[in-house]
Design an enzyme around this catalytic site. Structure first.
Site, PDB file in Angstrom:
ATOM      1  N   LYS A 139     -20.567 -21.469 -48.496  1.00  0.00           N
ATOM      2  CA  LYS A 139     -21.447 -22.525 -47.990  1.00  0.00           C
ATOM      3  C   LYS A 139     -21.374 -22.579 -46.471  1.00  0.00           C
ATOM      4  CE  LYS A 139     -22.673 -24.690 -51.963  1.00  0.00           C
ATOM      5  NZ  LYS A 139     -22.149 -26.018 -52.315  1.00  0.00           N
ATOM      6  N   ASP A 175     -16.727 -23.818 -50.657  1.00  0.00           N
ATOM      7  CA  ASP A 175     -17.575 -24.939 -50.265  1.00  0.00           C
ATOM      8  C   ASP A 175     -16.978 -25.604 -49.030  1.00  0.00           C
ATOM      9  OD1 ASP A 175     -19.098 -27.259 -50.139  1.00  0.00           O
ATOM     10  OD2 ASP A 175     -19.362 -27.366 -52.289  1.00  0.00           O
TER      11      ASP A 175
END
Ligand code: PRP
Length: 178
Positions: free
Chosen positions: A132, A104
């Protein structure tokens, strides 16, 4: 049956997960057959990915787990990564494959790679099911990446919100979290 699905919107179906993991497994097979690598699952989020992935790899390998935690019970990173578990395999001079559910911010992966490289493995590669868009990798490369996703918070297939949703067989967005 009314279950936990009512708060969720499917982001990656179970069938799409399986198909993509099979593609990653085929690449890993080509690169790692005869190398006897150590696959290192990251707890807790990576537990389903490593379990599914290793059943698609038909060559000698070893499995260990490391525990990294930075999200606590929130949808945003605490900015600090705690590593909890010692490895039970001596990874010096071994080829390592970190098996991570999601990258992330990139903080956990950077911290893990730094920590593992300090112990003298022969090589460190990364399998990440989801990367991400905003991930800051600064020099860490992800050799096997499953899906690129936008920055919305994800749950399911190992990923949680305050320990809930890890058992979902698919990846989902929470309807009321942006
Ligand atoms: C999640 C996930 C990754 C990490 C990715 O772990 O499993 O390890 O966050 O986020 P980052 O790229 O922003 O660092 P978490 O801290 O939620 O612990 P868990 O796996 O036990 O749920």
């Amino acid at each position: 049956m009314i279950g936990i699905e009512q708060d969720l919107e499917i982001a990656i179906s179970a069938a799409d997960l399986k198909a993509r993991i099979q593609e990653l497994a085929a690449q890993i097979d080509r690169d790692y057959r005869d190398q006897n690598p150590v696959l290192l699952g990251t707890l807790k989020g990576g537990f389903l990915l490593i379990a599914d992935l290793v059943r698609m790899l038909n060559f000698d390998l070893e499995i260990d787990f490391i525990s990294a935690r930075s999200y606590l019970d929130s949808t945003t990173s605490s900015g600090r990564v705690d590593l909890f578990k010692k490895l039970s395999i001596d990874i010096r001079n071994r080829r390592l494959l970190i098996v991570e559910d999601v990258v992330d911010t990139g903080l956990t992966l950077r911290r893990l790679v730094e920590h593992l490289e300090a112990t003298g493995p022969a090589s460190v590669d990364v399998v990440a099911l989801i990367v991400k868009e905003g991930a800051q990798l600064s020099g860490v490369s992800i050799r096997y990446a499953g899906f690129e996703m936008d920055e919305r918070f994800l749950v399911g297939y190992g990923m949680d919100l305050a320990e809930k949703y890890r058992n979902l067989p698919y990846v989902a967005w929470l309807k009321d979290v942006k």
